[in-house]
Design an enzyme around this catalytic site. Sequence first.
Site, PDB file in Angstrom:
ATOM      1  CB  CYS A  47      -0.986   0.156   1.315  1.00  0.00           C
ATOM      2  SG  CYS A  47      -0.562   0.037   3.331  1.00  0.00           S
ATOM      3  CG  HIS A  66      55.257 -21.930   2.464  1.00  0.00           C
ATOM      4  ND1 HIS A  66      56.029 -20.733   2.164  1.00  0.00           N
ATOM      5  CD2 HIS A  66      54.503 -21.703   1.911  1.00  0.00           C
ATOM      6  CE1 HIS A  66      56.161 -20.616   0.905  1.00  0.00           C
ATOM      7  NE2 HIS A  66      54.966 -21.180   0.098  1.00  0.00           N
TER       8      HIS A  66
END
Length: 633
Positions: A26, A561
């Site tokens: 609305c 690593h």
Amino acid sequence: MAYEKLVKEILKDVGGKENINGLTHCITRLRFNLKDEEKANTEELKEVPGVVTVVQSGGQYQVVIGNHVRDVYKEFIELSGLSTETEVVKEKKGLLDSFIDIISGIFTPVLGLLAATGMIKGLNVLFVSLGWFTNTSGTYAILQAAGDCFFYFFPIFLGYTAAKKFGLNQFVGMALGAALVYPAIAGLTASVEPLYTLFSGTIFESPIYITFLGIPVILMNYGSSVIPIVVSTFFGSKLEKSLARIIPGILKSFLVPFLTVIIMVPLTFIIIGPIATWAGDLLGEFVLTIYNFSPIVAGIAVGAIWQVLVMFGLHWGIIPIAINNISVLGYDPVMVLGQATPFATAGAVLAVIIKSRNVSVRAIGIPAFISSLFGVSEPSLYGVTLPRKKPFIATLISASVGGLIMGIFGTKSFIMGGMGIFSLPNYISPESGIGSGFYGYVIAIVVAFVLSFILTLTFLYDPKEDREAQNRRDNEKNKVESKKNDLMTEVAVSLPIAGEVFPLSEIADAAFSTELLGKGLAVRPSEGKVYAPFDGTVETFFPTNHAVGLKSVDGIELLIHIGMDTVNLEGKYFVPKVKQEDTIKKGQLLLEFDGKAIQEAGYSIDTPIVVTNTKKYLDVVEKVAEKELIIIK
């Protein structure tokens, strides 16, 4: 998309697309029909930025957005993949909920155009009243055509929306509406003499001008009518569904609409139309009788409760009555009695804005104030007055006074036109022009605004209450945060290599230093051994043996690593002690390497150790001095 984030939050909190039966909107609200409202996260949705509040009323789950709801609706339909052409409501509802749901579903889509064309009609009457042109001029005729076309052919538009609501082919619904206002039939009462009269001497006395297969047809004026087409489409939808079940698929595309129209049009003219029209006439007389009993009492009552009706979406039950009154009586004396409400709300909000020193209150209040002046009070209601309670009371008192004044002056609306400050032409009579009712309306909205402003500014609003409410919210938020903190756990992961520890940001490789691969630390090894920092598994062991990926039993993923660019050594100087997919225990030797030989070969042995699934946790804290990583869950 401007509202993509808001749409996604709403979609998630209403339970997803699969929980939505239908969606309309609305002026300020997304109106959902949900399969299961229990699946919606209502409290979370109320806190979403851009959502004013959530209202569960009238069988609908209403998400109040504000004046930009149309744009949000469009993006919601696009992003969710919902259809704008169907709305299916499967769950059983109470009588009131079903009524409100049907009314809002039929009238919501046309209100904008109804208001727009009504404004044109109102302005046309105003211009004639001001003497700018006469009601016999071409200018008047063209503007009247622009303004009156929608209302006169209202049955056609309602035929579409009602058909959509009831599940009838929308174009069949339009055809039923078009038949009701077909000029050749509508003009018969003025061009021919009646054949005879039915129900002589009763309130249902009706001249008969035509028959259908010998059956008398009571002709009515269906232009601007509401009830006949709604009832006709309802029964048309039932007929269409029945025909669709028995007609072979190859014939359905043309035979179902053919039979629906050829049956429903005569049925509407002979039975549905007259009965529905009489019902509308009786409804109009009933409303007028109540109003005439005491316009003042009616004004006070309607003015006082109108904001409450809006709050729960129940005002939809009044709108079709007002439209029917204008069609039957030529005016509506009832709904107008609540129309001082937006101005009363605006007055209260302005007082809050002036009196409050809270920047956030003003940020909400200013656009809400402007919206109220234009006749849309929900942003003010949910964002300003209702949360503070006393300003809300001020609006109810002031709106009831406005209703009382309009009751005294006998104010009536003659069109369904603009809202708020644009509604003034609604109260100018097409026959007599500007009269006492118009002046009553002007006085009522001014008094409602000023009274609400004074009440709120003087003793129905204290900024201290805002501060106390904010403190309560902050305390609740702190309690929640404290509870979250109490539930947080920390896991310490010791570094798997002995040596000098330093921040990851000092590593030469940007993939590690910028934490693209995750948070962690770096080690300059003092010995060439790598040990398991926890119990878990070897997820990855690179073929060149210079890097190993581990996963703990509780899901922490760690990448070790050895050195920079040591992949180029192709495994030289590295001696693995485990293999990929092996189960490991904390302290177990995983890898040996010759750090001195690696350096002599021209490579750095600086070793980054990172948590590759950092985003899974609240945080990963690097503790250089303690030579460990803290995983915060």
